[in-house]
Scaffold this motif. Structure first.
Motif, PDB file in Angstrom:
ATOM      1  N   TRP A   1      50.837  59.696  55.132  1.00 27.27           N
ATOM      2  CA  TRP A   1      50.497  59.557  53.716  1.00 27.27           C
ATOM      3  C   TRP A   1      50.915  60.807  52.940  1.00 27.27           C
ATOM      4  N   VAL A   2      51.102  61.913  53.657  1.00 25.81           N
ATOM      5  CA  VAL A   2      51.549  63.152  53.013  1.00 25.81           C
ATOM      6  C   VAL A   2      52.950  62.971  52.429  1.00 25.81           C
ATOM      7  N   ASP A   3      53.730  62.047  52.993  1.00 21.58           N
ATOM      8  CA  ASP A   3      55.066  61.777  52.453  1.00 21.58           C
ATOM      9  C   ASP A   3      55.019  61.517  50.950  1.00 21.58           C
ATOM     10  N   ILE A   4      54.016  60.759  50.514  1.00 26.88           N
ATOM     11  CA  ILE A   4      53.897  60.412  49.095  1.00 26.88           C
ATOM     12  C   ILE A   4      53.678  61.669  48.258  1.00 26.88           C
ATOM     13  N   LEU A   5      52.826  62.564  48.742  1.00 25.64           N
ATOM     14  CA  LEU A   5      52.559  63.809  48.019  1.00 25.64           C
ATOM     15  C   LEU A   5      53.805  64.689  47.973  1.00 25.64           C
ATOM     16  N   ILE A   6      54.560  64.711  49.062  1.00 25.74           N
ATOM     17  CA  ILE A   6      55.797  65.494  49.088  1.00 25.74           C
ATOM     18  C   ILE A   6      56.821  64.909  48.121  1.00 25.74           C
ATOM     19  N   LEU A   7      56.960  63.590  48.113  1.00 23.80           N
ATOM     20  CA  LEU A   7      57.896  62.939  47.195  1.00 23.80           C
ATOM     21  C   LEU A   7      57.522  63.220  45.748  1.00 23.80           C
ATOM     22  N   GLN A   8      56.233  63.145  45.441  1.00 25.36           N
ATOM     23  CA  GLN A   8      55.791  63.437  44.075  1.00 25.36           C
ATOM     24  C   GLN A   8      56.068  64.891  43.713  1.00 25.36           C
ATOM     25  N   LYS A   9      55.850  65.786  44.655  1.00 31.40           N
ATOM     26  CA  LYS A   9      56.076  67.206  44.411  1.00 31.40           C
ATOM     27  C   LYS A   9      57.551  67.487  44.128  1.00 31.40           C
ATOM     28  N   VAL A  10      58.423  66.848  44.890  1.00 28.55           N
ATOM     29  CA  VAL A  10      59.863  67.092  44.776  1.00 28.55           C
ATOM     30  C   VAL A  10      60.476  66.396  43.558  1.00 28.55           C
ATOM     31  N   LEU A  11      59.969  65.204  43.230  1.00 28.21           N
ATOM     32  CA  LEU A  11      60.630  64.371  42.220  1.00 28.21           C
ATOM     33  C   LEU A  11      59.948  64.328  40.855  1.00 28.21           C
ATOM     34  N   ASN A  12      58.685  64.753  40.768  1.00 29.91           N
ATOM     35  CA  ASN A  12      57.968  64.644  39.498  1.00 29.91           C
ATOM     36  C   ASN A  12      58.666  65.416  38.381  1.00 29.91           C
ATOM     37  N   ARG A  13      58.875  64.726  37.266  1.00 30.19           N
ATOM     38  CA  ARG A  13      59.538  65.233  36.059  1.00 30.19           C
ATOM     39  C   ARG A  13      61.038  65.481  36.259  1.00 30.19           C
ATOM     40  N   ARG A  14      61.575  65.121  37.413  1.00 27.64           N
ATOM     41  CA  ARG A  14      63.013  65.219  37.635  1.00 27.64           C
ATOM     42  C   ARG A  14      63.674  63.841  37.560  1.00 27.64           C
ATOM     43  N   ILE A  15      62.873  62.805  37.791  1.00 31.01           N
ATOM     44  CA  ILE A  15      63.298  61.423  37.626  1.00 31.01           C
ATOM     45  C   ILE A  15      62.162  60.707  36.898  1.00 31.01           C
ATOM     46  N   PRO A  16      62.374  59.480  36.403  1.00 29.05           N
ATOM     47  CA  PRO A  16      61.257  58.751  35.800  1.00 29.05           C
ATOM     48  C   PRO A  16      60.094  58.635  36.773  1.00 29.05           C
ATOM     49  N   PHE A  17      58.890  58.497  36.240  1.00 30.91           N
ATOM     50  CA  PHE A  17      57.693  58.477  37.088  1.00 30.91           C
ATOM     51  C   PHE A  17      57.848  57.483  38.242  1.00 30.91           C
ATOM     52  N   LEU A  18      57.533  57.956  39.434  1.00 35.01           N
ATOM     53  CA  LEU A  18      57.760  57.201  40.663  1.00 35.01           C
ATOM     54  C   LEU A  18      56.699  56.122  40.856  1.00 35.01           C
ATOM     55  N   LYS A  19      57.144  54.868  40.999  1.00 33.52           N
ATOM     56  CA  LYS A  19      56.220  53.745  41.213  1.00 33.52           C
ATOM     57  C   LYS A  19      56.455  53.173  42.610  1.00 33.52           C
ATOM     58  N   PHE A  20      55.363  52.925  43.327  1.00 31.94           N
ATOM     59  CA  PHE A  20      55.429  52.472  44.705  1.00 31.94           C
ATOM     60  C   PHE A  20      55.090  50.989  44.815  1.00 31.94           C
ATOM     61  N   PHE A  21      55.737  50.304  45.750  1.00 34.77           N
ATOM     62  CA  PHE A  21      55.286  48.974  46.148  1.00 34.77           C
ATOM     63  C   PHE A  21      54.038  49.166  47.001  1.00 34.77           C
ATOM     64  N   LEU A  22      52.944  48.523  46.603  1.00 32.79           N
ATOM     65  CA  LEU A  22      51.668  48.696  47.308  1.00 32.79           C
ATOM     66  C   LEU A  22      51.179  47.364  47.873  1.00 32.79           C
ATOM     67  N   LYS A  23      50.443  47.455  48.973  1.00 27.68           N
ATOM     68  CA  LYS A  23      49.820  46.258  49.529  1.00 27.68           C
ATOM     69  C   LYS A  23      48.730  45.766  48.581  1.00 27.68           C
ATOM     70  N   GLN A  24      48.561  44.454  48.499  1.00 27.78           N
ATOM     71  CA  GLN A  24      47.586  43.841  47.602  1.00 27.78           C
ATOM     72  C   GLN A  24      46.189  44.416  47.804  1.00 27.78           C
ATOM     73  N   GLU A  25      45.847  44.736  49.056  1.00 32.69           N
ATOM     74  CA  GLU A  25      44.503  45.232  49.366  1.00 32.69           C
ATOM     75  C   GLU A  25      44.192  46.561  48.677  1.00 32.69           C
ATOM     76  N   LEU A  26      45.236  47.356  48.363  1.00 32.52           N
ATOM     77  CA  LEU A  26      45.016  48.668  47.750  1.00 32.52           C
ATOM     78  C   LEU A  26      44.554  48.564  46.296  1.00 32.52           C
ATOM     79  N   LEU A  27      44.654  47.382  45.705  1.00 33.81           N
ATOM     80  CA  LEU A  27      44.148  47.173  44.351  1.00 33.81           C
ATOM     81  C   LEU A  27      42.653  47.445  44.279  1.00 33.81           C
ATOM     82  N   TYR A  28      41.956  47.289  45.408  1.00 33.46           N
ATOM     83  CA  TYR A  28      40.506  47.423  45.430  1.00 33.46           C
ATOM     84  C   TYR A  28      40.036  48.821  45.840  1.00 33.46           C
TER      85      TYR A  28
END
Length: 302
Positions: free
Chosen positions: A96-123
């Motif tokens: 799950w740290v991958d997501i934090l690393i990707l956000q750290k590297v890419l934030n404000r350098r590309i449009p805001f990063l949106k992930f495909f999420l499993k339906q269960e994570l909505l809750y």
């Protein structure tokens, strides 16, 4: 075992991130309610404001990280990116740290990063609502048994993908897809027996559907390889400062016309697309090896 200092640092960092999340969720949810009004210009304006709030949320989390759990990112490859372009982002997946690393590297350098999420994570409390408000696409996968029991469900996941991606045509966006479909573990590796040294087999369907749904709007593929030099960190390892460095390589590729087509009905395209993705994964495996070698050499030098 965490040291007392790591334990204290991790607890403070986690509390700060929770407070930061609660702070930004309020304007995000308020804007999402306004966005429900059937006015095109208003919706577009709210979308820009929502992404700005989300980027600020990630930036503050990054500031918290710099104070309580700084990590050295060894960045290589193509670093010339833009916030005004559409990107499909793919990466190997280990934690799950991958997501934090990707956000750290890419934030404000590309449009805001949106992930495909499993339906269960909505809750998931608080975060689920925030992800929904930010138009993160929620996917529901159906098992083979479910499809056999109810054939009408076949193709539903594709339609959901198409509808989700329709929202991304009005402004630049970055869509993240972990094409392995799951995090790498030795148990999964042994079960799959993939033709790669460090990666699981890539799953082509979700990526092919997303590229098809977006059409010509999205034309650049950001291929990211992540390597943790010691061992794969947990979320706690990361926020308590036990993960000291990470190696990240970025390759930006043009999305060729051969990568767009009907993945369901066109059997030839399906086979070609899978082969293209397998070749890309072979290159990624080599890149991972190179990052690992650089990490070993840097460790010897110190």
């Amino acid at each position: 075992m965490s040291s007392p200092l790591s334990l204290l640092r991790g607890c403070i960092a986690f509390a700060a991130m929770v407070l930061n999340t609660l702070f930004w969720v309020v304007p995000i949810l308020c804007l999402s309610i306004v966005k429900l009004l059937p006015l095109s210009a208003l919706r577009t304006g709210c979308t820009y404001l929502l992404d700005a709030c989300a980027s600020a949320w990630i930036s503050v989390n990054g500031f918290i990280g710099q104070i309580f759990h700084p990590i050295k990112v060894h960045l290589s490859g193509d670093t010339q990116l833009s916030t005004k372009d559409w990107y499909m982002v793919i990466a190997n997946h280990q934690s799950w740290v991958d997501i934090l690393i990707l956000q750290k590297v890419l934030n404000r350098r590309i449009p805001f990063l949106k992930f495909f999420l499993k339906q269960e994570l909505l809750y998931v409390p608080v975060l689920g609502l925030a992800w929904w408000a930010l138009d993160f696409p929620f996917m529901r996968r159906y098992s083979t048994a479910q499809l056999k029991k109810n054939p009408k469900l076949r193709g539903k996941d594709i339609e959901i993908t198409r509808k989700a991606c329709e929202k991304f045509k009005t402004k630049p966006v970055s869509i993240m897809n972990f094409v392995e479909g799951t995090r790498f573990t030795q148990a999964k590796y042994q079960k799959q027996k993939p033709p790669f040294q460090h990666l699981l087999r890539p799953k082509a369907g979700g990526l092919a559907f997303a590229l098809s749904a977006m059409g010509e709007q999205i034309h650049k593929l950001v291929d990211i390889t992540i390597h943790y030099p010691d061992s794969t960190p947990s979320f706690w390892d990361y926020i308590s400062g036990q993960q000291k460095e990470v190696y990240v390589d970025i390759k930006v590729r043009e999305i060729e016309p051969a990568m767009r087509g009907d993945y369901i009905k066109d059997r030839e395209f399906k086979q070609d697309f899978q082969e293209q993705l397998n070749q890309l994964w072979q290159h990624k495996d080599l890149t991972y090896n190179q990052l690992a070698q650089v990490a070993i050499e840097n460790n010897k030098a110190t």
